[in-house]
Write a protein that holds these residues in place. Structure first.
Motif, PDB file in Angstrom:
ATOM      1  N   GLU A   1     -47.994 -75.808 -47.692  1.00  0.00           N
ATOM      2  CA  GLU A   1     -46.593 -76.185 -47.527  1.00  0.00           C
ATOM      3  C   GLU A   1     -45.714 -74.948 -47.481  1.00  0.00           C
TER       4      GLU A   1
ATOM      5  N   TYR B   1     -42.744 -82.848 -42.134  1.00  0.00           N
ATOM      6  CA  TYR B   1     -41.577 -82.027 -42.440  1.00  0.00           C
ATOM      7  C   TYR B   1     -40.370 -82.922 -42.648  1.00  0.00           C
TER       8      TYR B   1
ATOM      9  N   GLN C   1     -38.478 -78.402 -45.057  1.00  0.00           N
ATOM     10  CA  GLN C   1     -39.679 -78.186 -45.859  1.00  0.00           C
ATOM     11  C   GLN C   1     -40.773 -79.134 -45.402  1.00  0.00           C
ATOM     12  N   GLY C   2     -42.019 -78.664 -45.439  1.00  0.00           N
ATOM     13  CA  GLY C   2     -43.128 -79.528 -45.052  1.00  0.00           C
ATOM     14  C   GLY C   2     -44.446 -78.807 -45.155  1.00  0.00           C
ATOM     15  N   GLY C   3     -45.441 -79.330 -44.421  1.00  0.00           N
ATOM     16  CA  GLY C   3     -46.755 -78.729 -44.544  1.00  0.00           C
ATOM     17  C   GLY C   3     -47.699 -79.179 -43.448  1.00  0.00           C
TER      18      GLY C   3
ATOM     19  N   TRP D   1     -47.766 -73.837 -38.557  1.00  0.00           N
ATOM     20  CA  TRP D   1     -46.713 -74.796 -38.889  1.00  0.00           C
ATOM     21  C   TRP D   1     -45.449 -74.559 -38.066  1.00  0.00           C
TER      22      TRP D   1
ATOM     23  N   SER E   1     -46.019 -70.392 -52.027  1.00  0.00           N
ATOM     24  CA  SER E   1     -45.954 -71.855 -52.045  1.00  0.00           C
ATOM     25  C   SER E   1     -47.365 -72.387 -51.943  1.00  0.00           C
TER      26      SER E   1
END
Length: 265
Positions: free
Chosen positions: A72, A118, A128-130, A165, A188
């Motif tokens: 992430e 995300y 934010q996400g992954g 990403w 992270s």
């Protein structure tokens, strides 16, 4: 407070030992995230099990837990720009794709199935996400859970995740083309403990004296799960939690194998 052991009297949990003393109990609820491996062992539950597949084939001596590092990160974009047209918060966007993925320099990132998620996140101050988690290539007993998350010297994302990403965000939204430079280069990540079919376990053990919530980092809405579990602790068996009983590993009523890169899809 760290749990160091449990007392089992004729199969029932009667006390929890901690580094701050011993606490007697009639009912234990285990909701420890990736630390479930250790509490599971304290409950004298099996480290390896035989698993019956959906086709009836028995797979012998499979690990009960598998660790996958989560990937992430955050892109330094104003999160307000990612609200819906009426100003409301959007859902988490989750994209699985079999299209070739290229970075902003036109280089191929992957031509295999890929997936990302995300959302705008005002706590992180960005988007934010992954992406899909990765397997830990060592025996589960040797995986160090602590220090957890960004404090870990091992389970934090690297340059490969950032490239993949940010390329995926640009593939999905034109506004993110060339935005890799906005990636926030801060530690992270984390790890999750996954069951044999990669879906959670919500069930009782030791005559009902221990209730285990093993959510495998699925992002289940834990307030909702907590309400269902609280009902079960008071004797109201939940039909919604039935598909997540531990017995499915023996009966073959496993959850379907995912066709996406995410093991929980």
């Amino acid at each position: 407070m760290r749990v160091t052991g449990l007392d089992l009297d004729h199969g029932a949990v009667t006390a929890v030992h901690t580094d701050h003393g011993t606490i007697g109990c009639e009912q234990l609820v285990v909701a420890a995230g990736p630390w479930v491996r250790d509490l599971w062992a304290m409950l004298d539950l099996p480290e390896r099990i035989d698993v019956t597949g959906r086709d009836g084939v028995v797979h012998r001596d499979r690990p009960m837990w598998t660790y996958l590092p989560l990937q992430e990160g955050t892109l330094g974009f104003d999160p307000h720009t990612f609200r819906t047209t009426d100003g409301a918060m959007p859902p988490v966007v989750h994209v699985d794709s079999d299209q070739p993925l290229h970075d902003e320099d036109g280089r191929l990132v992957t031509d295999a199935m890929w997936g990302v998620y995300y959302k705008p996140d005002f706590a992180f101050g960005g988007v934010q996400g992954g992406a899909a988690p990765l397997p830990v290539p060592r025996p589960v007993a040797d995986v160090a859970i602590d220090p957890y998350g960004p404090a870990s010297p091992e389970f934090t994302v690297g340059a490969d995740f950032v490239r993949m990403w940010t390329a995926a965000l640009a593939h999905c939204h034109e506004r993110f083309v060339g935005a890799a430079r906005h990636y926030r280069d801060v530690p992270s990540g984390g790890i999750g403990a996954f069951t044999p079919d990669s879906f959670p376990v919500f069930d009782t053990f030791h005559g009902g004296s221990a209730y285990v919530i093993a959510d495998s980092n699925h992002g289940f809405k834990m307030l909702g799960v907590g309400e269902l579990v609280a009902g079960e602790l008071l004797g109201e068996r939940s039909a919604q939690l039935e598909p997540f009983r531990f017995a499915r590993c023996h009966t073959g009523e496993l959850h379907p194998v995912s066709n996406s890169p995410f093991p929980w899809s």
